[in-house]
Design an enzyme around this catalytic site. Structure first.
Site, PDB file in Angstrom:
ATOM      1  N   PRO A  83       0.826  -1.203   0.000  1.00 39.52           N
ATOM      2  CA  PRO A  83       0.000   0.000   0.000  1.00 39.52           C
ATOM      3  C   PRO A  83       0.858   1.250   0.000  1.00 39.52           C
ATOM      4  CG  PRO A  83      -0.163  -1.179   2.089  1.00 39.52           C
ATOM      5  CD  PRO A  83       0.670  -2.018   1.197  1.00 39.52           C
ATOM      6  N   CYS A  84       0.340   2.304  -0.611  1.00 40.45           N
ATOM      7  CA  CYS A  84       1.173   3.498  -0.785  1.00 40.45           C
ATOM      8  C   CYS A  84       1.555   4.135   0.544  1.00 40.45           C
ATOM      9  CB  CYS A  84       0.503   4.512  -1.693  1.00 40.45           C
ATOM     10  SG  CYS A  84      -1.258   4.577  -1.486  1.00 40.45           S
ATOM     11  N   GLN A  85       0.711   3.936   1.584  1.00 37.42           N
ATOM     12  CA  GLN A  85       1.088   4.503   2.889  1.00 37.42           C
ATOM     13  C   GLN A  85       2.429   3.939   3.337  1.00 37.42           C
ATOM     14  OE1 GLN A  85      -1.820   3.074   1.913  1.00 37.42           O
ATOM     15  NE2 GLN A  85      -3.029   2.845   3.778  1.00 37.42           N
ATOM     16  N   PHE A  87       5.008   3.976   1.917  1.00 36.81           N
ATOM     17  CA  PHE A  87       6.113   4.831   1.501  1.00 36.81           C
ATOM     18  C   PHE A  87       6.055   6.195   2.164  1.00 36.81           C
ATOM     19  CE2 PHE A  87       5.564   1.769  -1.859  1.00 36.81           C
ATOM     20  CZ  PHE A  87       6.853   1.327  -2.038  1.00 36.81           C
TER      21      PHE A  87
END
Ligand SMILES: C[S@@+](CC[C@H](N)C(=O)[O-])C[C@H]1O[C@@H](n2cnc3c(N)ncnc32)[C@H](O)[C@@H]1O
Length: 371
Positions: A83-85, A87
């Site tokens: 998931p992008c979170q 990063f």
């Protein structure tokens, strides 16, 4: 023993859109790992040959559990859409503080299993996050581990690969040094022949009133080649339940023209939602906008309601025989999170050709050996 299929490990597997493309391309997906129980229920229901593991991939020790699950089977390809979170580099926003970066779960798996290749999917924003530092860090990390990493300059557009959707995603594809460098497949479609929303979902019954019934039947024959293919092998229609809206919401939607949004509403109408994607109606003659996880801002091109789970699944290139489990909220999340299986299939097929092409040179057929 000769194996006829290459084995895949899917991290952050969700309901298995990414896996589906690899299975369709002829890979054997051994295991899907995620911490979302409902998504794994869907995964298991649709990928009967694959195993699942419910686990928190931020924990380093999970690699042992994965190893126990896959037993002594070699892993040829690791795929994962953290998931992008993952990063967001939590805490100090210090670029060096990667302790919480979920993509490290993919790094650990690649280190442990030494696959021939890996594929990481992420949102398009990853390319420019922290001025491109995150993207470069991912490339460097895997290059240092002995992989040639290919990344496109621009995100891939799903519509370019036959998906009826303008979804853009970044992919990092690494192949082990000695296996050459992967080249991304050329698009199969151009704007002139993009698959449109109508070609994708125009055969599905209107369901303008909620019937509360999960299973339904088709009311027409397929009306496009896309529909013909994406009905899959089912005669019954799953996950096609319309949402109920208030009369006021229906009235607002009814005033948005095809392809329009809140900017097309008369003054004083729909004022409660004014952000970019608010009151967006799909255009029947164009691919859809990016399918989200159920934000209820996108509407059917013809009916005054949000698309059903099945309509969104079609726009994501899931076949109708792929059934989503859990509550409707969970189903919408699974569909919106997924890598479109058709986009995944295009990448997986190219990767399979690449790896098999190299392997053919590495092991010459027995009868080609001259004594
Ligand atoms: C973008 S979705 C992946 C979708 C999937 N690749 C597909 O094609 O269907 C990201 C997934 O990561 C999972 N996830 C998030 N944090 C996690 C964690 N700490 N451990 C395991 N899974 C996690 C979410 O439940 C979600 O299913």
């Amino acid at each position: 023993m000769e194996r006829d299929k290459m084995n895949v490990l899917d991290l952050f597997s969700g309901c298995g859109g990414f896996s589906q493309g690899f299975i369709d391309a002829g890979f054997n997906v051994l295991l899907g790992v995620d911490h979302d129980q409902a998504a794994l229920k869907t995964y298991k229901y649709n990928h009967k040959e694959s195993d699942v593991l419910e686990a928190d991939l931020s924990q380093e020790s999970i690699i042992e559990e994965i190893e126990n699950k896959v037993k002594s089977n070699p892993i040829d390809v690791v795929i994962g859409g953290p998931p992008c979170q993952g990063f967001s580099l939590t805490g100090s926003r210090d670029i060096n503080d990667t302790r919480n970066s979920l993509y490290l779960a993919v790094v650990r798996a690649v280190k442990r299993f030494q696959p021939k290749a890996f594929v990481i999917e992420n949102v398009q924003g990853i390319a420019t996050l922290y001025n491109g530092t995150v993207k470069q860090r991912i490339i460097n990390t895997f290059e240092d581990m002995g992989y040639n990493v290919s990344v496109t300059d621009k995100p891939l557009l799903a519509a370019d690969y036959g998906v009826p959707q303008m979804r853009k995603r970044m992919f990092f594809i690494g192949v082990k040094k000695g296996y050459g460098t992967f080249e991304f497949p050329k698009p199969t479609h151009t704007p002139e022949n993009y698959v449109t929303s109508e070609q994708a979902i125009g055969d599905l019954p209107s369901r303008v009133e909620e019937l509360g019934e999960e299973i339904d039947s088709y009311s027409s024959v397929p009306l496009s080649p896309y529909q013909e293919v994406f009905r899959g092998t089912t005669d019954v229609l799953h996950n096609h339940v319309a949402s109920k809206h208030t009369d006021k919401v229906k009235w607002v939607i009814s005033q948005v023209p095809e392809g329009g949004n809140h900017k097309d509403l008369p003054q004083g109408v729909g004022e409660s939602r004014k952000f970019n994607e608010a009151w967006t109606r799909y255009h029947s003659k164009k691919p859809s906008k990016t399918i989200d996880t159920g934000h209820r801002n996108h509407f059917h091109y013809k009916y005054n309601r949000v698309p059903t789970v099945r309509e969104n699944a079609r726009l994501q290139s899931f076949k109708d025989d792929f059934v989503f489990k859990g509550t409707r909220t969970q189903q919408n999340r699974q569909v919106g999170n997924a890598v479109p299986p058709l986009l995944s299939f295009n990448l997986a097929s190219a990767l399979k050709d690449h790896l098999e092409g190299v392997a053919a040179f590495k092991t010459p057929p027995k009868d080609s050996v001259v004594n």
